[in-house]
Design a protein around this motif. Structure first.
Motif: not given
Length: 78
Positions: A1-13, A21-27, A35-38, A45-50
């Motif tokens: 499984m590839p590692d997807f860091p929270d940063h390190g990707v740049t746009d065209g500029e 990251w977003q947590k469910s409103s029911r949490s 938590e989920v992030a597109i 998807v990741r564990d909010s505690k870790c």
């Protein structure tokens, strides 16, 4: 499984792109939550505690199949 860091990707500029990251409103605080992030056409998807731990990354079709097959709370605790 590839590692997807929270940063390190740049746009065209050269501007740094960061996942939001977003947590469910029911949490509730202190619960077992995910938590989920597109990001880069993937649903992550990741564990909010870790947040620095392992993450799952789905393409759209795999995400739909995953969500369809997760039992509801009523089913899980029946």
């Amino acid at each position: 499984m590839p590692d997807f860091p929270d940063h390190g990707v740049t746009d065209g500029e050269g501007v740094m792109i960061k996942r939001k990251w977003q947590k469910s409103s029911r949490s509730a605080s202190g619960c077992n939550c995910l938590e989920v992030a597109i990001f880069l056409n993937r649903i992550n998807v990741r564990d909010s505690k870790c947040p620095s731990g392992l993450q799952l990354s789905f393409n759209v079709v795999a995400w739909r199949n995953f969500v369809r097959n997760v039992p509801s709370v009523d089913e899980a605790y029946a």
